[in-house]
Design an enzyme around this catalytic site. Sequence first.
Site, PDB file in Angstrom:
ATOM      1  N   CYS A   1      50.552  21.867  82.165  1.00 28.91           N
ATOM      2  CA  CYS A   1      51.172  20.826  81.342  1.00 28.91           C
ATOM      3  C   CYS A   1      50.803  19.432  81.833  1.00 28.91           C
ATOM      4  O   CYS A   1      50.821  18.471  81.055  1.00 28.91           O
ATOM      5  CB  CYS A   1      52.690  20.993  81.325  1.00 28.91           C
ATOM      6  SG  CYS A   1      53.484  20.873  82.948  1.00 28.91           S
TER       7      CYS A   1
ATOM      8  N   GLU B   1      61.104  20.746  79.778  1.00 23.01           N
ATOM      9  CA  GLU B   1      59.872  20.376  80.476  1.00 23.01           C
ATOM     10  C   GLU B   1      58.709  20.760  79.583  1.00 23.01           C
ATOM     11  O   GLU B   1      58.359  21.941  79.481  1.00 23.01           O
ATOM     12  CB  GLU B   1      59.794  21.087  81.831  1.00 23.01           C
ATOM     13  CG  GLU B   1      60.889  20.690  82.799  1.00 23.01           C
ATOM     14  CD  GLU B   1      60.891  19.214  83.149  1.00 23.01           C
ATOM     15  OE1 GLU B   1      59.831  18.564  82.994  1.00 23.01           O
ATOM     16  OE2 GLU B   1      61.937  18.697  83.546  1.00 23.01           O
TER      17      GLU B   1
END
Length: 485
Positions: free
Chosen positions: A260, A226
């Site tokens: 993110c 991720e």
Amino acid sequence: MNAPTNLTLETHKAAMNLVLERQKAAHLRDGPWTAEQRIERLNRCIDLLIGHQAEIAKAVSTDFGSRSPEATSLTDVAGSIGPLKFARDNLTKWMKPQKRKTTPAILGLFGAKAGIQYQPKGVVGVISPWNFPVNLTFAPLAGILAAGNRSMIKPSEFTPATSDLMKAMFAKAFTEEEIAVFVGGAEAGQAFSGLAFDHLVFTGATSVARHVMRAAADNLVPVTLELGGKSPVILSRGADMATAAARIMNGKTLNAGQICLAPDYVFAPADQVDNFVAEAKAAVGRYFPTLKDNPDYTAVVAQRHFDRITGYVEDARAKGATIVEINPAGEDLSQQPHRKIAPTLILNPTDDMAVMQEEIFGPLLPVKTYQRVEEAVDYINAHDRPLALYWFGTDEAEKDRVLERTTSGGVTVNDVIFHVAQEELPFGGVGPAGMGAYHGHDGFLEFSHRKAVFQQLKKDIAPMLGLRPPYGEGIRKYLAGQIKR
């Protein structure tokens, strides 16, 4: 010079390997956990979060220098409890074997069976980052524990107070055979990523992920990565600019952009940039009338990140960009006990600027312009595929074109970030933004081995016999039926 480092690395690895071997042995000894056992472990995690929420908020704020307890409760505590509850309430259904049709179908008519059984992989390693240190430890555990796995966790060394707290929390509720936490710096992380897990989850920077994946490859460990990247926003000409700017700036200032999924740059129609800037200023003014001593506005986690982000601004300024600092009270942020950076728009950025070459991970927002939306699409497609893409507008045909012609890990339409909160949707990246996906049922599947099981007929039937030597008319008829369109 190298001996102490190598010794430290080997010491970490030896200690971690002992726990890994114990967890693998326990997995074989005890067999797969029942649904009730998995539910009980998920409830333990939920209880840890509820019982330690004040300590979590304090530890995270200590690590960041300044982060409000409400922000931590929203993102790290409530944001972790939601996935754990969802997994708890659905795992019994997810665990059920799945029936499949037989090939050829005639075997099924005579009683043969095909299906999938879901087995825990065994021991899943989790390397969690510093930006949401609790959420990005507990959220993967929702799928890991629902699938019946044990886990070893390496939290970030950049949030040491939170990492130490989580180590103590897990030790209260779990044995080391169930969940074990290892704190430490780069050597600990390097040792951890080289262990022979049954699966490894890494959340963090793409540059670090390359090293993690290489280390995992030595043991052929499957990985879920991720990562991040530069997630674009496209403002359509039909977008409600006030609403869009408010939502974009909310996403950009949450955790001071250290997310993110934070919008990394905006594409706006050339004739609407001034409107966007005005609405962005207004939105930030409503959220944060002051910045310097405002507990709601998060500081940058470390000095090296502060220097990196401010360096982006100076580089862009030197190369001709227009810098719009949104500082509602006009405060002097050069004198402060923490590392706060005002939300900053960077207008007319060019690709030679560092801010357009690297993931920002801070409260800066470059704003590019377009005449035709196809220009924005072409620009996005000419760069690495992002973790997320955001589109604002009312033109359904344009929205469909943008979504069809771009590839990203996920999409939120008319807002930012929100798709990550949807437990019914997989969350993951593509290309440099990551691989694999979890959340909800997809997390259960990611951390399960889907074992194919075929049960043959107890007795042979004529069609089966006809496919065996000595070959004759039976197999020729079968092949004639198969070798055609």
